[in-house]
Enzyme design. Structure first.
Site, PDB file in Angstrom:
ATOM      1  N   HIS A 157       0.422  -1.049  -0.207  1.00 52.83           N
ATOM      2  CA  HIS A 157       0.218   0.152  -0.345  1.00 52.83           C
ATOM      3  C   HIS A 157       1.010   1.340  -0.570  1.00 52.83           C
ATOM      4  CE1 HIS A 157      -3.309  -2.669   1.382  1.00 52.83           C
ATOM      5  NE2 HIS A 157      -2.261  -3.111   2.120  1.00 52.83           N
ATOM      6  N   SER A 278      14.069  21.571 -16.348  1.00 46.41           N
ATOM      7  CA  SER A 278      13.079  22.625 -16.209  1.00 46.41           C
ATOM      8  C   SER A 278      13.008  23.677 -16.506  1.00 46.41           C
ATOM      9  CB  SER A 278      11.555  22.882 -14.987  1.00 46.41           C
ATOM     10  OG  SER A 278      11.288  24.124 -14.722  1.00 46.41           O
ATOM     11  N   LYS A 284      15.359  21.937 -10.926  1.00 46.47           N
ATOM     12  CA  LYS A 284      14.709  20.543 -11.384  1.00 46.47           C
ATOM     13  C   LYS A 284      15.736  20.137 -12.241  1.00 46.47           C
ATOM     14  CE  LYS A 284      10.975  19.751 -10.504  1.00 46.47           C
ATOM     15  NZ  LYS A 284       9.714  20.340 -11.097  1.00 46.47           N
ATOM     16  N   GLU A 291       9.052   8.864 -16.969  1.00 46.75           N
ATOM     17  CA  GLU A 291       7.886   9.092 -16.642  1.00 46.75           C
ATOM     18  C   GLU A 291       6.951   8.638 -17.927  1.00 46.75           C
ATOM     19  OE1 GLU A 291       7.183  13.630 -15.214  1.00 46.75           O
ATOM     20  OE2 GLU A 291       9.514  13.327 -15.418  1.00 46.75           O
TER      21      GLU A 291
END
Ligand code: ARG
Length: 459
Positions: A157, A278, A284, A291
């Site tokens: 979980h 970024s 970043k 992704e």
């Protein structure tokens, strides 16, 4: 050459929009190698069987080889009005060697031809897919071996559950990829069937030698029903199904890389060469490769469902709907292969932060199950032990303490079965105790590593 030779009974030329609607050459040109290989084998077989002469076959084969060179050098302009790769190559052949080129299509139809091309394509794709899956297995194994002592929290979980070895966690992905490889190998068995000789649908009225064709083209089997052979695309669906499952695995691994590389986790550092910056936030370092793999999984699933839907309800045998099999397949192969390629690099270059993972596994209540097991060893039924440790955890949480910060007196408030040896329950002891086959104990993980090494080495 115009499309006259294709239009047989028709008096009118085809409507422009209809022609471009029907054309598959914009994408099936990718099958030129398979198409030419199939045609060369077919010409040889026709000559061997006396259906055409040796001289004619020779002219055809020389013509086909030179067309292949032209295509490879970008010298052949494909024509939309010639519809597909098969007609483009045949038209060029006739242009080049004259009417004898028109003999190539004896005892053949585009229906068995396209089925052949696609099977040849899938067979090659499967071999390459397996090679790339192996490469990723090997990269995961390298990281697991280099970090064999690293402990981390295991999760259920997405909550910290029990300590495990990082190598154990990575080897879980090895298992997934190994199943993927088995699936692709299995899919190869049903792809490895020669459809040529099935003609348009009913077989051909010439004394063709299908066994010879199969040998020439490297097929293990010959199809047994011509109607099925020209309309079967199960092998494409199977490739796409296996690819969907493989992408699902890569997406899960990608998701873990995204999580683990976040500041919140900080378990791994993705190498800059696999991260993106970024355009606005200078600090970043985004795990975009991972992704995007997660994202691309969607389109691979889409292609599977697309073809399943295309096939559903088709009457026997060939229907033009089948032309829709190609773009999804090509994109599936390309997406899976490029994802595997970048994952190999990303995994190989990622750095593990072993302090951070140990810290995460040490704090909190990950040893609660071990405490319950401790009480069980002292004679308490597991259900009661579970309840007792539940109360203990709730107490520690209220006191804002980790289990490791409790003293024996505090333990004994909940059960007098607790003795000094309860303080020996540590992260490492917890891991070491799970000696069961498939468990996370170091000796079991070593055995897994050794087995995995053998698999990768091909032992
Ligand atoms: N381009 C077609 C396809 O991909 C080739 C077979 C065409 N056959 C036919 N009878 N129209 O399926």
């Amino acid at each position: 050459m115009s499309t006259e030779h294709l239009r047989g009974r028709f008096k009118k030329d085809i409507d422009k929009a209809a022609a471009s609607y029907l054309a598959s050459i914009p994408f099936d040109h990718r099958l030129y190698r398979q198409d030419i290989a199939g045609s060369i084998a077919h010409a040889r077989m026709l000559a061997r069987q006396g259906i055409i002469s040796e001289k004619e076959a020779e002219a055809i084969i020389i013509g086909l080889v030179s067309i292949r060179e032209d295509i490879e050098q970008g010298h052949l302009q494909f024509k939309l009005e010639l519809e597909d790769i098969h007609m483009n190559i045949e038209a060029r052949l006739i242009e080049r060697i004259g009417d004898v080129g028109g003999k190539l299509h004896t005892a053949r139809s585009r229906n068995d031809q396209v089925a052949l091309d696609l099977r040849l394509f899938c067979k090659e794709a499967i071999v390459e897919t397996i090679r790339r899956l192996r490469e990723l297995e090997s990269a995961l194994l390298d990281v697991a071996e280099a970090n064999r002592d690293v402990v981390m929290p295991g999760y259920t979980h997405l909550q910290r559950a029990q300590p495990v070895l990082l190598a154990h966690h990575l080897l879980a992905y090895f298992e997934m990829l190994e199943r993927d490889i088995l699936r692709f190998k299995d899919c190869l068995v049903r792809t490895d069937v020669l459809p040529l000789g099935s003609g348009a649908l009913a077989g051909v009225p010439y004394p063709v030698d299908r066994t010879f064709l199969a040998q020439q083209l490297g097929f293990g089997q010959v199809s047994q029903n011509s109607l099925d052979a020209v309309s079967d695309r199960d092998f494409v669906i199977e490739y796409q199904a296996a690819a969907s499952i493989a992408m699902m695995h890569l997406s899960r691994l990608g998701e873990e890389m995204v999580l683990w590389s976040s500041e919140e986790f900080g378990y791994v550092d993705i190498n800059e060469s696999f991260a993106s910056a970024s355009s606005i936030m200078p600090q970043k370092k985004n795990p975009d490769t991972a992704e995007l793999a997660r994202g691309k999984t969607g389109r691979v699933y889409g292609h599977l469902l697309g073809l399943l839907t295309t096939m559903k309800g088709l009457p026997l045998s060939y229907n033009r709907d089948l032309q829709e099999d190609k773009e999804g397949l090509f994109d599936t192969v390309d997406t899976l292969h490029s994802t595997l390629e970048v994952f190999v690099g990303m995994v190989k270059t990622a750095r593990v932060n072993a302090e951070r993972t140990r810290q995460a596994a040490s704090g909190g209540y990950l040893l609660a199950t071990d405490l319950a097991d401790y009480l069980v060893r002292k004679g308490l039924p597991f259900r009661q032990a579970h309840a007792t440790v539940g109360k203990l955890v709730s107490y520690a949480a209220e006191e804002k303490k980790d289990l490791s910060q409790l003293n024996l007196a505090e333990y004994r408030r909940f059960s007098d079965l607790f003795a000094t040896d309860v303080l020996d329950i540590t992260v490492d002891a917890s891991v070491a105790a799970r000696k069961v086959l498939g468990g996370t104990a170091p000796e079991q993980v070593e055995a897994q590593l050794a087995r995995a090494r053998d698999v990768v080495r091909g032992v």
